[in-house]
Design a protein around this motif. Structure first.
Motif, PDB file in Angstrom:
ATOM      1  N   LEU A 156      53.612  35.509  34.107  1.00 48.28           N
ATOM      2  CA  LEU A 156      52.941  35.284  33.553  1.00 48.28           C
ATOM      3  C   LEU A 156      52.909  33.221  32.917  1.00 48.28           C
ATOM      4  CD1 LEU A 156      52.435  38.122  30.972  1.00 48.28           C
ATOM      5  CD2 LEU A 156      50.816  38.029  33.157  1.00 48.28           C
TER       6      LEU A 156
ATOM      7  N   ALA B 284      45.162  35.461  34.192  1.00 49.50           N
ATOM      8  CA  ALA B 284      44.681  35.836  35.356  1.00 49.50           C
ATOM      9  C   ALA B 284      43.218  36.246  35.830  1.00 49.50           C
ATOM     10  CB  ALA B 284      45.958  36.896  35.390  1.00 49.50           C
ATOM     11  N   ARG B 285      42.843  36.706  35.230  1.00 51.90           N
ATOM     12  CA  ARG B 285      41.027  36.761  35.493  1.00 51.90           C
ATOM     13  C   ARG B 285      40.082  34.813  36.037  1.00 51.90           C
ATOM     14  NH1 ARG B 285      37.075  41.323  32.999  1.00 51.90           N
ATOM     15  NH2 ARG B 285      36.674  40.450  34.685  1.00 51.90           N
TER      16      ARG B 285
ATOM     17  N   SER C 257      52.079  31.372  35.976  1.00 51.04           N
ATOM     18  CA  SER C 257      50.388  31.149  35.910  1.00 51.04           C
ATOM     19  C   SER C 257      50.267  30.050  35.053  1.00 51.04           C
ATOM     20  CB  SER C 257      49.908  32.756  35.818  1.00 51.04           C
ATOM     21  OG  SER C 257      50.152  33.701  36.642  1.00 51.04           O
TER      22      SER C 257
ATOM     23  N   GLU D 133      46.488  38.568  30.574  1.00 51.71           N
ATOM     24  CA  GLU D 133      44.847  38.969  31.465  1.00 51.71           C
ATOM     25  C   GLU D 133      43.920  37.797  30.817  1.00 51.71           C
ATOM     26  OE1 GLU D 133      42.988  43.010  32.609  1.00 51.71           O
ATOM     27  OE2 GLU D 133      43.712  43.113  30.956  1.00 51.71           O
TER      28      GLU D 133
ATOM     29  N   GLY E 201      47.287  34.904  40.758  1.00 52.23           N
ATOM     30  CA  GLY E 201      46.479  35.484  39.867  1.00 52.23           C
ATOM     31  C   GLY E 201      46.514  37.226  39.711  1.00 52.23           C
ATOM     32  N   THR E 202      46.255  37.964  40.766  1.00 57.88           N
ATOM     33  CA  THR E 202      46.360  38.946  41.439  1.00 57.88           C
ATOM     34  C   THR E 202      48.170  39.612  40.555  1.00 57.88           C
ATOM     35  OG1 THR E 202      45.014  38.730  43.062  1.00 57.88           O
ATOM     36  CG2 THR E 202      46.844  41.188  42.830  1.00 57.88           C
TER      37      THR E 202
ATOM     38  N   SER F 144      49.323  38.696  38.364  1.00 53.54           N
ATOM     39  CA  SER F 144      49.666  38.299  36.526  1.00 53.54           C
ATOM     40  C   SER F 144      48.791  39.417  36.170  1.00 53.54           C
ATOM     41  CB  SER F 144      49.073  36.815  36.319  1.00 53.54           C
ATOM     42  OG  SER F 144      50.432  36.032  37.129  1.00 53.54           O
ATOM     43  N   ARG F 145      47.542  39.846  36.522  1.00 48.76           N
ATOM     44  CA  ARG F 145      46.634  40.303  36.210  1.00 48.76           C
ATOM     45  C   ARG F 145      47.735  41.820  35.976  1.00 48.76           C
ATOM     46  NH1 ARG F 145      40.383  41.785  37.998  1.00 48.76           N
ATOM     47  NH2 ARG F 145      39.854  42.960  35.766  1.00 48.76           N
TER      48      ARG F 145
END
Length: 614
Positions: A268, A310-311, A271, A307, A291-292, A294-295
């Motif tokens: 996190l 990430a999105r 990111s 989240e 991103g994937t 992190s989500r």
């Protein structure tokens, strides 16, 4: 004779270092031992892994397949060796074993610090590493860790990969992991990993702060405090460190994403810290991967803010791939969550990304509304650096609408803010936008001057996605000044930047303008070749709906645009005047010593007008 130590007492001998086999060499050896048809049937080309390619005791690899009872052999054996916990168990034949060979080297170290470092290095999965990582694992200064690294390299338990970087072979890592489990307590292992992750994350933020000082350190999730082990003080140093370490950072993120929650938070933090660096370097696939990850981590930890970040990263990738509906879906859900939480800064950032997406999909009016609201929210939250970003983005949209007077006002405001905040990346991007505006206004000399300043900043900070645009638009300025030789030189340089950064659409725009310049030079054959290559790329790749390149369909300039270059657009230091040589006669072709090489299509450009988000 083979040995893991240098046999210095042998006379009349010649020493040769044996490294790991290449994949092709490993397959050739496996084919000779087991039969080429058998290897092909097992699909070994994609299965040849570290166990096959590593140097080992003579016969340890050779006897294993032959000594086992017949079975669907190679595929099953490759699956067995792929499992790290049992890999060394499978690499033995009678009294010969890879583990025994490694044990002899390890026991012969004679240095407790080197032995402990060897064990701890198994805990951090990176393709290579610098001495500062070893220092963090040992919790000592870098100078104290270097002798231990040298001792491990002498014993061939580590390999030097160039400069001051080291690597540990996968089989050695398996052996070191066994030793760490047996000799290091769980608490000590976890503490060592935390120190290494803290070093990485702290240095990432330090480097990003040098490149983009408008980012605030407290926005990045931290692990534990760590002493500074690498000095990163200039944009060149920051960029070099980030580019060199990025493969390692991504490898670490993959490794810890499903581990201890404390360590998973590294994903996190990475990111958040790199959300502006990665688009600047055109690393779109890595953004999607991070991103994937992190989500997934954010969902496991129940962290809605993470989240949302990430999105947003996934939306950036969707936008670059031309998947505008998916990008808008991500961003609208993120916007709803941030508004519900009364997160003013997060709402403003999401609106800015929405504006970029609307601009790319061909809705400049919607984009401008998003940028205006974003700037207002940033202003009310006291985030003046972010206001500079959104003012630039709004100025780009106004250029596409033909409103040059307002566009220049916004771009000048952005430049003033970014200079005040010492945002060198943003300064280069904004100077490029201003130069573009003056070229469009029919002021190519002023445009070329600003574009030269912008290009210099972009090159200093590694902003490749803006550097190619500065070269493209300066080439158009030179073309209007009848400096066709300079235009060709700039476009050739822009092609190199696009190829290096993977900017596929950018390359097509450059080729298209280069075709026009070659036509002006009387080189119709070259012009047609460039035009055809550009058409192939643009037919296959999504591109912004609005105008980007000089030869796009721009709206007419509205009346009321300033007649002279505003004083505020002048750079802080006096630039050298653009020298105008004798114009090139269009009746005679410009002679080129080297033709422009045909290039292969590469990845996409970003942002409205190809710009990254801020």
């Amino acid at each position: 004779m083979t040995s893991r130590r240098m046999l210095v007492t042998l006379e009349s001998s010649h020493s040769m270092a044996l490294g790991a086999l290449s994949t092709q060499g490993a397959l050739a050896l496996l084919g000779r031992l087991c039969g080429a048809e058998r290897v092909a049937a097992a699909g070994a080309r994609r299965r040849a892994g570290p166990a096959v390619r590593a140097p080992a005791p003579r016969g340890a690899h050779r006897r294993r397949p032959a000594g086992r009872p017949p079975r669907p052999a190679l595929a099953a054996l490759a699956d067995e060796l792929r499992e790290e916990r049992h890999r060394l168990n499978g690499l033995r034949a009678g009294e010969l074993a890879v583990r025994t060979c490694f044990q002899v080297s390890y026991q012969g170290l004679g240095d407790p610090t080197a032995a402990r470092l060897f064990r701890l290095l198994a805990l951090v999965r990176t393709p290579t590493f610098e001495p500062a990582v070893a220092a963090a694992l040992l919790d000592v200064c870098t100078a104290e860790a270097e002798p231990a690294l040298d001792r491990l390299a002498e014993a061939h338990l580590l390999s030097r990969t160039g400069g001051d970087r080291f690597a540990m072979h996968d089989l050695l890592r398996c052996f070191a992991a066994e030793l760490a489990d047996a000799m290091e307590s769980t608490v000590d292992r976890q503490a060592a990993v935390t120190r290494a992750l803290s070093f990485y994350l702290g240095t990432v933020q330090q480097a990003v702060d040098v490149l983009r000082p408008n980012q605030r350190r407290e926005e990045v999730p931290q692990l534990v405090g760590a002493p500074a082990r690498v000095a990163v003080t200039t944009p060149a140093e920051a960029l070099h460190w980030l580019d060199s370490e990025w493969p390692c950072l991504l490898a670490v993120a993959r490794h810890v994403a499903d581990g201890e929650p404390e360590h998973a938070r590294f994903v996190l933090g990475l990111s958040t810290a790199t959300i502006q660096y990665l688009p600047m370097r055109g690393r779109w696939d890595d953004i999607a991967t991070l991103g994937t990850l992190s989500r997934r981590v954010a969902a496991a930890l129940g962290d809605w803010r993470a989240e949302s970040t990430a999105r947003t990263m996934l939306a950036i990738v969707c936008r670059e791939r031309g998947e505008y509906a998916a990008a808008l879906d991500h961003l609208h859900e993120v916007l709803a969550a941030r508004r519900a939480a009364q997160d003013e800064r997060g709402t403003a950032a999401t609106l800015s990304h929405l504006g970029l997406t609307h601009a790319r999909r061909g809705d400049p009016a919607a984009a401008l509304r998003c940028f205006e609201e974003s700037a207002a929210r940033y202003g009310s939250a006291g985030r003046r650096p972010a206001v500079g970003i959104t003012r630039y983005e709004a100025g780009e949209v106004l250029l596409q609408l033909g409103d040059y007077k307002r566009a220049l006002g916004y771009l000048l405001e952005s430049l003033q803010i970014r200079r005040a905040e010492r945002d060198l990346v943003g300064e280069g991007i904004t100077l490029t936008g201003l130069g573009k505006a003056y070229v469009r206004l029919g002021r190519p000399a002023q445009g070329a001057r600003l574009l030269t300043l912008g290009l210099r900043r972009c090159q200093e900070t590694g902003a490749q996605d803006s550097a190619w645009q500065a070269l493209l638009w300066r080439a158009e300025a030179y073309r209007r000044l009848d400096r066709l030789d300079a235009a060709v030189a700039d476009l050739t340089a822009a092609l190199a930047v696009c190829r290096d950064a993977g900017l596929r659409v950018g390359e097509a725009y450059v080729l298209r303008l280069l075709a026009s310049v070659w036509h002006d030079c009387g080189q119709d054959q070259r012009a047609e070749a460039c035009r055809r290559r550009a058409a192939v790329v643009l037919d296959r790749a999504p591109r912004p709906a609005g105008p980007v390149a000089p030869d796009d369909d721009w709206p007419p300039v509205r009346t009321g645009a300033p007649a002279r270059e505003p004083r505020r657009a002048a750079p802080a230091q006096r630039p050298e005047p653009v020298q105008r040589p004798e114009p090139v006669q269009r009746t005679e072709p410009v002679q080129r010593t080297e033709p422009v090489q045909r290039t292969e299509p590469v990845a996409r450009a970003s942002g409205p007008g190809g710009q990254p988000a801020g």
